[in-house]
Design a protein around this motif. Structure first.
Motif, mmCIF file in Angstrom:
data_model
loop_
_atom_site.group_PDB
_atom_site.id
_atom_site.type_symbol
_atom_site.label_atom_id
_atom_site.label_comp_id
_atom_site.label_asym_id
_atom_site.label_seq_id
_atom_site.Cartn_x
_atom_site.Cartn_y
_atom_site.Cartn_z
ATOM 1 N N VAL A 248 0.839 -1.198 0.000
ATOM 2 C CA VAL A 248 0.000 0.000 0.000
ATOM 3 C C VAL A 248 0.872 1.245 0.000
ATOM 4 O O VAL A 248 0.643 2.203 -0.752
ATOM 5 C CB VAL A 248 -0.950 0.002 1.218
ATOM 6 N N LYS A 249 1.920 1.210 0.807
ATOM 7 C CA LYS A 249 2.811 2.368 0.930
ATOM 8 C C LYS A 249 3.670 2.556 -0.316
ATOM 9 O O LYS A 249 3.785 3.659 -0.849
ATOM 10 C CB LYS A 249 3.683 2.211 2.170
ATOM 11 N N THR A 250 4.285 1.470 -0.793
ATOM 12 C CA THR A 250 5.215 1.612 -1.926
ATOM 13 C C THR A 250 4.499 1.989 -3.214
ATOM 14 O O THR A 250 5.080 2.672 -4.073
ATOM 15 C CB THR A 250 6.012 0.317 -2.140
ATOM 16 N N LEU A 251 3.252 1.571 -3.380
ATOM 17 C CA LEU A 251 2.511 1.874 -4.605
ATOM 18 C C LEU A 251 1.600 3.093 -4.463
ATOM 19 O O LEU A 251 0.932 3.482 -5.418
ATOM 20 C CB LEU A 251 1.672 0.668 -5.026
ATOM 21 N N GLY A 252 1.576 3.677 -3.279
ATOM 22 C CA GLY A 252 0.756 4.868 -3.070
ATOM 23 C C GLY A 252 -0.736 4.598 -3.142
ATOM 24 O O GLY A 252 -1.517 5.464 -3.554
ATOM 25 N N LEU A 253 -1.158 3.391 -2.728
ATOM 26 C CA LEU A 253 -2.575 3.060 -2.717
ATOM 27 C C LEU A 253 -3.258 3.705 -1.512
ATOM 28 O O LEU A 253 -2.605 4.056 -0.530
ATOM 29 C CB LEU A 253 -2.752 1.536 -2.677
ATOM 30 N N THR A 254 -4.552 3.841 -1.590
ATOM 31 C CA THR A 254 -5.322 4.467 -0.507
ATOM 32 C C THR A 254 -6.078 3.412 0.281
ATOM 33 O O THR A 254 -7.012 2.791 -0.250
ATOM 34 C CB THR A 254 -6.319 5.491 -1.067
ATOM 35 N N PRO A 255 -5.705 3.183 1.535
ATOM 36 C CA PRO A 255 -6.447 2.196 2.333
ATOM 37 C C PRO A 255 -7.827 2.717 2.706
ATOM 38 O O PRO A 255 -7.985 3.880 3.068
ATOM 39 C CB PRO A 255 -5.558 2.006 3.562
#
Length: 421
Positions: free
Chosen positions: A258-265
């Motif tokens: 989530v962090k490395t790909l910049g996804l939104t939890p």
């Protein structure tokens, strides 16, 4: 085997198709307004009195633009294309792109209770009317439970594990639970988890009617003139569930990805509890349902006092709703009056293997927005008066956790706790 990585698991995207709408957004907007999506069946002809159902409005897989007309002739089990569309849209909602890095680490777990029953019906008709050579060579693939996930993978490119958790009406929660465990342990980084059901054929409608599971809308019933009132969980006049088609797909992701790909939890999957009844093939069993709820809360590292809201199984059957409330009383005790309870099936009907996945997506969206979705069509039952079912209208409310319940034929139970982020 390697030791588990013990990673946190987040929901980063979802989509759904329900009786309220063919997309999650259209479903959400109508759910928020307290509407219900029921009508008399148009998918087929039936003489059953259980002819009020939930149909996905304006559903046309070819309109999606990603499926060829020739494909539609060969793949006549509707759950195949519904899964393909939902998986693609859920990945788009998550912002997760399939590439050389992500595709091998992405799994797809889509559960179903009845699989390709519609394709089998067509094959039987062709066999009896036109002869053996008219049975499609695609029949067996159309019946395979894992084929929808497989076809989605062929279209989208992911190459992680694919299979179909078969947990009857708890299949959607089983898919989420198994997917979360796979990510936690390091088997994959991403999972498309959910459920799909395209069950509106005469034999299925009549089968549920004959076992007195679905509502028979008779003259004098309030749903006779207004089918939207047919599903009424926890109401004094509940008479059975409304059979519905639908699908839901959630994208789960490991915390570091989530962090490395910049996804939104959107939410975290924090607790899973599951059990089997060893009791009866349809009747719910309190001790094992209570255990599943309690174990989900304990797995989340919480106590019952930390759970302010329950997204209930809430089917609108006299026995099922009563037993679920009795189980909630056992879990929450005198504290139950502060807990809110929503039954999404009052608006979307019972989508069997898809139900829990759709309800998880609706529950997460509601928690993110500080909303409690309503239990529609509610007329109070004095025997259930100690439960706040958020009757008939959505309500503003801020909360950090909710428990999502799902139970299925064969005595299978799966409960999940989600945490807001």
């Amino acid at each position: 085997m390697k030791a588990p990585l013990n990673r946190k698991v987040y929901v980063v995207g979802y989509d759904a198709a329900t009786a309220l709408g063919s997309t999650f957004e259209s479903t959400w907007q109508r759910a928020l307004r307290g509407e219900a999506g029921f009508r008399r069946v148009t998918r087929c002809q039936t003489t059953s009195r259980s002819n009020v159902v939930g149909e996905i409005p304006d559903w046309d897989p070819l309109a999606d633009g990603h499926i060829e007309t020739r494909e539609a002739r060969n793949w006549n089990a509707d759950f195949v294309f519904l899964t393909m569309v939902l998986c693609r849209r859920a990945l788009a909602d998550a912002g997760l792109v399939m590439d050389d890095e992500t595709a091998p680490r992405t799994a797809c777990l889509i559960g179903s209770a009845l699989n390709g029953s519609d394709a089998l019906r067509i094959a039987i008709q062709n066999y009896t009317r036109h002869g053996a050579t008219k049975v499609s060579p695609y029949l067996l693939p159309n019946l395979c439970a894992n084929l929808p996930a497989g076809k989605a993978g062929m279209q989208l490119g992911f190459t992680g594990p694919i299979f179909s958790p078969q947990g009857a009406c708890a299949s959607g929660n089983h898919a989420i639970a198994l997917g979360a465990r796979m990510i936690r342990d390091g088997d994959c980084d991403f999972v498309i988890a959910g459920g799909v059901e395209t069950c509106l054929i005469p034999e299925i409608i009549q089968g549920f009617a004959n076992m007195w599971a679905t509502i028979k809308v008779e003259p004098g019933d309030r749903a006779h003139g207004d089918p939207a009132q047919a599903s009424r969980p926890y109401s004094i006049d509940r008479k059975g569930f409304v059979l519905a088609e639908g699908a839901g797909a959630l994208v789960l992701a490991a915390e570091e990805r989530v962090k490395t790909l910049g996804l939104t939890p959107k939410a975290e999957v924090v607790g899973v509890g599951w059990s089997s009844d060893a009791h009866h093939f349809t009747l719910p069993h309190k001790p094992t349902i209570i255990r599943a709820m309690a174990e989900a809360i304990d797995d989340a590292g919480l106590t019952a006092a930390d759970i302010p809201h329950v997204n209930a199984h809430g089917t609108s059957t006299p026995k099922g709703d009563k037993v679920e409330v009795e189980c909630l009383r056992a879990i929450f005790g005198n504290d139950l009056q502060r807990v809110t309870v929503t039954a999404n099936k009052s608006q979307i009907g019972h989508t069997l293997g898809a139900a829990a996945a759709i309800e998880a997506a609706l529950g997460i969206e509601a928690m993110r927005r500080g909303i409690l979705l309503p239990t529609a069509n509610h007329i109070p039952d004095p025997d259930l008066a100690d439960v706040d079912v958020v009757p008939n209208a959505a309500r503003r409310h801020t909360y950090e956790h909710f428990l999502s319940n799902a139970f299925g034929f064969g005595g299978t139970n799966c409960c999940i706790v989600f945490r807001g982020v």
